[in-house]
Design an enzyme around this catalytic site. Sequence first.
Site, PDB file in Angstrom:
ATOM      1  N   ASP A   4       0.573  -0.906   0.112  1.00 12.67           N
ATOM      2  CA  ASP A   4       0.242  -0.165  -0.272  1.00 12.67           C
ATOM      3  C   ASP A   4       0.761   0.803   0.031  1.00 12.67           C
ATOM      4  O   ASP A   4       1.545   1.435   0.921  1.00 12.67           O
ATOM      5  CB  ASP A   4      -0.792  -0.014   1.421  1.00 12.67           C
ATOM      6  N   GLN A  55     -14.757   2.759   0.557  1.00  5.97           N
ATOM      7  CA  GLN A  55     -14.211   1.961  -0.170  1.00  5.97           C
ATOM      8  C   GLN A  55     -13.693   3.637  -0.868  1.00  5.97           C
ATOM      9  O   GLN A  55     -14.450   4.143  -1.509  1.00  5.97           O
ATOM     10  CB  GLN A  55     -15.293   0.917  -0.882  1.00  5.97           C
ATOM     11  N   HIS A  62     -10.113  -5.446  -3.105  1.00  3.80           N
ATOM     12  CA  HIS A  62      -8.481  -5.223  -3.132  1.00  3.80           C
ATOM     13  C   HIS A  62      -8.756  -5.980  -1.387  1.00  3.80           C
ATOM     14  O   HIS A  62     -10.338  -5.711  -0.858  1.00  3.80           O
ATOM     15  CB  HIS A  62      -7.912  -4.133  -2.794  1.00  3.80           C
TER      16      HIS A  62
HETATM   17  P1  5GP Z   1      -9.855   1.176   0.302  1.00  6.58           P
HETATM   18  O1  5GP Z   1     -10.443   2.052   0.814  1.00  6.58           O
HETATM   19  O2  5GP Z   1     -10.928   1.353  -0.881  1.00  6.58           O
HETATM   20  O3  5GP Z   1     -10.233   0.024   0.854  1.00  6.58           O
HETATM   21  O4  5GP Z   1      -8.088   1.493   0.370  1.00  6.58           O
HETATM   22  C1  5GP Z   1      -7.610   2.103  -1.454  1.00  6.58           C
HETATM   23  C2  5GP Z   1      -6.037   1.907  -0.874  1.00  6.58           C
HETATM   24  O5  5GP Z   1      -5.697   2.137  -1.854  1.00  6.58           O
HETATM   25  C3  5GP Z   1      -5.918   2.845   0.462  1.00  6.58           C
HETATM   26  O6  5GP Z   1      -4.747   2.518   1.452  1.00  6.58           O
HETATM   27  C4  5GP Z   1      -4.541   3.946  -0.261  1.00  6.58           C
HETATM   28  O7  5GP Z   1      -3.627   4.077   0.348  1.00  6.58           O
HETATM   29  C5  5GP Z   1      -4.441   2.811  -1.278  1.00  6.58           C
HETATM   30  N1  5GP Z   1      -3.637   3.244  -2.627  1.00  6.58           N
HETATM   31  C6  5GP Z   1      -4.230   4.368  -3.222  1.00  6.58           C
HETATM   32  N2  5GP Z   1      -4.053   4.724  -4.855  1.00  6.58           N
HETATM   33  C7  5GP Z   1      -2.729   3.664  -4.196  1.00  6.58           C
HETATM   34  C8  5GP Z   1      -1.411   3.936  -5.491  1.00  6.58           C
HETATM   35  O8  5GP Z   1      -1.533   4.044  -6.418  1.00  6.58           O
HETATM   36  N3  5GP Z   1      -0.700   2.824  -4.991  1.00  6.58           N
HETATM   37  C9  5GP Z   1      -1.221   1.721  -4.130  1.00  6.58           C
HETATM   38  N4  5GP Z   1       0.163   1.135  -4.168  1.00  6.58           N
HETATM   39  N5  5GP Z   1      -2.260   2.151  -2.880  1.00  6.58           N
HETATM   40  C10 5GP Z   1      -2.719   3.193  -3.593  1.00  6.58           C
END
Ligand code: 5GP
Length: 129
Positions: free
Chosen positions: A35, A104, A110
């Site tokens: 992440d 999300q 993911h």
């Molecule tokens: P969600 O809130 O959708 O469950 O989590 C999305 C995750 O994606 C977050 O923990 C955020 O830090 C991660 N993330 C967002 N953009 C990127 C990126 O460009 N690269 C990586 N490796 N992680 C990302």
Amino acid sequence: MSYAYDDQNIFAKILRGEIPNKTVLETEHSLAFHDIAPQAPTHILVIPKGPYVTYDHFAAEASAEEIVDFTRAVGEVSKMCGHAQAAGGDGYRILSNAGPDAHQEVPHLHIHVFGGAFLGRMIKVPEPR
Ligand code: 5GP
């Protein structure tokens, strides 16, 4: 309601090689990478390569091969990072956010794999919308 997949999301761009990532594991149907903003010493994301928005979307429409591959990839990552008790570790947490109530941010399925510290109780107290 059907599932609408937006192929301009960040993880779709990572899968197409348009954005770099720190890959931990790649299999036929899945990719695991660090992440970008880790919330624990270990914070790895595991995604299917197919265009699925949420876990329920994946469970409903992915092939058996994709489901087995993805499930095993999550298990493998938990062992590779050393946190699975079978790997001598002290445990880990997996979590998948789906939709606005779960905050999300990226609309491509993911699984977050957290570990490397005591992670506390399961979730914080819910807030009003
Ligand atoms: P969600 O809130 O959708 O469950 O989590 C999305 C995750 O994606 C977050 O923990 C955020 O830090 C991660 N993330 C967002 N953009 C990127 C990126 O460009 N690269 C990586 N490796 N992680 C990302």
